[in-house]
Design a protein around this motif. Structure first.
Motif, PDB file in Angstrom:
ATOM      1  N   GLY A  25       0.795  -1.226   0.000  1.00 15.09           N
ATOM      2  CA  GLY A  25       0.000   0.000   0.000  1.00 15.09           C
ATOM      3  C   GLY A  25       0.821   1.266   0.000  1.00 15.09           C
ATOM      4  N   ILE A  26       1.916   1.268   0.798  1.00 17.04           N
ATOM      5  CA  ILE A  26       2.761   2.473   0.889  1.00 17.04           C
ATOM      6  C   ILE A  26       3.460   2.730  -0.440  1.00 17.04           C
ATOM      7  CG2 ILE A  26       4.803   3.461   1.994  1.00 17.04           C
ATOM      8  CD1 ILE A  26       3.984   2.077   4.573  1.00 17.04           C
ATOM      9  N   GLN A  27       3.968   1.641  -1.063  1.00 18.56           N
ATOM     10  CA  GLN A  27       4.646   1.792  -2.351  1.00 18.56           C
ATOM     11  C   GLN A  27       3.690   2.306  -3.419  1.00 18.56           C
ATOM     12  OE1 GLN A  27       6.138  -2.264  -2.578  1.00 18.56           O
ATOM     13  NE2 GLN A  27       8.268  -1.516  -2.383  1.00 18.56           N
ATOM     14  N   THR A  28       2.463   1.774  -3.404  1.00 19.40           N
ATOM     15  CA  THR A  28       1.459   2.231  -4.375  1.00 19.40           C
ATOM     16  C   THR A  28       1.150   3.707  -4.181  1.00 19.40           C
ATOM     17  OG1 THR A  28       0.469   0.013  -4.415  1.00 19.40           O
ATOM     18  CG2 THR A  28      -0.883   1.829  -5.244  1.00 19.40           C
ATOM     19  N   TYR A  29       1.045   4.096  -2.903  1.00 23.60           N
ATOM     20  CA  TYR A  29       0.765   5.507  -2.590  1.00 23.60           C
ATOM     21  C   TYR A  29       1.911   6.410  -3.055  1.00 23.60           C
ATOM     22  CZ  TYR A  29      -0.303   9.652   0.221  1.00 23.60           C
ATOM     23  OH  TYR A  29      -0.565  10.936   0.617  1.00 23.60           O
ATOM     24  N   MET A  30       3.157   5.982  -2.775  1.00 23.86           N
ATOM     25  CA  MET A  30       4.317   6.776  -3.186  1.00 23.86           C
ATOM     26  C   MET A  30       4.408   6.882  -4.700  1.00 23.86           C
ATOM     27  SD  MET A  30       5.715   7.962  -0.507  1.00 23.86           S
ATOM     28  CE  MET A  30       7.217   8.584  -1.257  1.00 23.86           C
ATOM     29  N   GLN A  31       4.098   5.782  -5.407  1.00 18.78           N
ATOM     30  CA  GLN A  31       4.135   5.810  -6.871  1.00 18.78           C
ATOM     31  C   GLN A  31       3.074   6.758  -7.414  1.00 18.78           C
ATOM     32  OE1 GLN A  31       6.490   4.158  -8.764  1.00 18.78           O
ATOM     33  NE2 GLN A  31       5.688   5.468 -10.393  1.00 18.78           N
TER      34      GLN A  31
END
Length: 436
Positions: A3-9
């Protein structure tokens, strides 16, 4: 992706700039949608060596040097882009590099939006050449010439008596030019003292002088970037500021007061004056090199007395404008008013006509303007006739005296000027007037 990686992307993809980062081994650690589109990269390249896709990547140099590189310009896939490259440093160690970039066209569009904001702040031209009233041969020819000037980017010098509409023509030239979407900035060089005019034109840095605005201030050259700077009454400009102006025109760069940095400016100059600049040059009051720099194209506006046939159209236009402003309906005008106006020489030109017509509309008791509404002007006209007759008599006396003195001195202008109690320049100007 978690989830965090998706948000950062998602954050990276929302950026208008292209962004790509690598680790210390030149492995791509992140890339956003704009970078893929601008650089023409395939999807799914995170985890791959950057040299696989960009064999001679400049980011390798950043890994080696640890120095940032800002404002590099390159052409990629037929697009011009501007690139910033920076090292990623953690605990004093270079752990990677990041590159941000955008198309130069995006920067140009952004700059244009900024200029339009200036326009909304009042830095705009309103009058088009076709709105300049008059059908006389004199004004028609000048309007046509101004149209030709507008299609070039050369400096224009507008000559004319006070009140002939020099700024209207300057605005019209700007609006027909390739700079019409840029700002139109006007300054009256006679209205400001020298030190204030200097700071207005060139701007200043914070602390440049007592009372300087915190953070400094952009000058009019900077505000006019991409557009037109109208220098009205340029003949009143002091010699020191003329020198500074000439330098800016030659270098196309401006230095703020108290600053060190040279700021590039792209500005078209339209200058205007009601003075004889060539005479000022002879009197050492105007720089000849500046004169030739601003006098590339010349527009000489006719005084109103040389186009009296335009008075009916001008009068009607002013009546309509004033009526709308004060919400007063005027339905007609007695033609004898035009005849009265056409008997006057209008030393104040269209500006004086506007003053008279505005007074006439304000004081009108009826919706139809008749001969009674111009009674106040008839008195002025009679006084003008007397004054004109006295002046004509005086000028004839002066002319006879000057020519007689010249004959007595066998054409020696220096001796004649001495006997007449005037300097040589004044004598030369009067001779030019009396012996056209």
């Amino acid at each position: 992706m978690n989830g965090i990686q998706t948000y950062m992307q998602a954050i990276l993809d929302a950026s208008h700039d292209g962004i790509i980062a690598i680790d210390k081994d030149a492995v791509i650690t992140l890339v956003n949608r704009n970078a893929i589109e601008i650089l023409g990269l395939p999807e799914g390249i995170v985890g791959e060596k950057i040299t696989t896709y960009i064999p001679n990547s400049d980011m390798l140099r950043i890994l080696a040097s640890g120095k940032k590189e800002l404002g590099d310009i390159a052409t990629i896939l037929n697009r011009q882009i501007i690139i910033n490259r920076l090292p990623i440093i953690l605990h004093d160690q270079i752990v990677g590099a990041v590159s941000t970039f955008k198309e130069i066209t995006d920067i140009q569009k952004m700059e244009l939006r900024i200029r339009k904001k200036f326009t909304e702040s009042g830095l705009e031209a309103k009058y088009r050449l076709e709105q300049i009233v008059g059908r006389s041969k004199a004004i028609t020819e000048i309007r046509q010439l101004a149209e030709q000037f507008g299609k070039t980017d050369a400096t224009v010098l507008i000559l004319g008596e006070s009140g002939t509409g020099k700024e209207l023509f300057a605005q019209g030239i700007h609006l027909i030019s390739g700079r019409s979407s840029g700002p139109f900035v006007a300054v009256n060089c006679a209205a400001l003292p020298g030190n204030l005019l200097e700071s207005e034109l060139f701007g200043y840095e914070e602390g440049a002088f007592t009372g300087a605005k915190k953070g400094g201030k952009s000058g009019l050259f900077e505000l006019a970037h991409g557009g037109t700077l109208f220098l009205d009454e340029i003949g009143e400009m002091s010699l020191p500021i003329q020198t500074m102006l000439l330098r800016v025109l030659q270098e196309k760069k401006v230095r703020r007061i108290g600053g060190e940095k040279l700021i590039p400016v792209d500005v078209r100059i339209v200058a205007a004056t009601n003075l004889d600049l060539e005479q000022l040059i002879r009197q050492h009051q105007f720089r000849s090199d500046l004169y030739y720099r601003i006098n590339v194209l010349t527009l000489e506006l006719p005084p109103l007395r040389d186009r009296l046939e335009d008075i009916p159209a001008l009068t009607c236009s002013i009546i309509e404008e004033v009526s709308q402003r004060i919400d007063k309906q005027i339905c007609g005008v007695d033609p004898t008013i035009y005849q009265v106006f056409q008997q006057y020489e209008w030393p104040g030109n269209v500006r004086e006509l506007r003053n008279v017509v505005e007074r006439m509309v304000l004081l009108a008791q009826d919706r139809y303007l008749g001969s009674g509404d111009v009674a106040f002007f008839r008195k002025k006209l009679n006084q003008h006739r007397v004054t004109a007759a006295v002046m004509e008599s005086w000028e004839e006396t002066e002319r006879s005296l000057i020519l007689s003195t010249l004959r007595q001195t066998n054409g020696n202008k220096g001796e004649a000027a001495k006997r007449l109690g005037m300097d040589r320049t004044t004598l030369w100007r009067k001779l030019k007037k009396y012996q056209p």
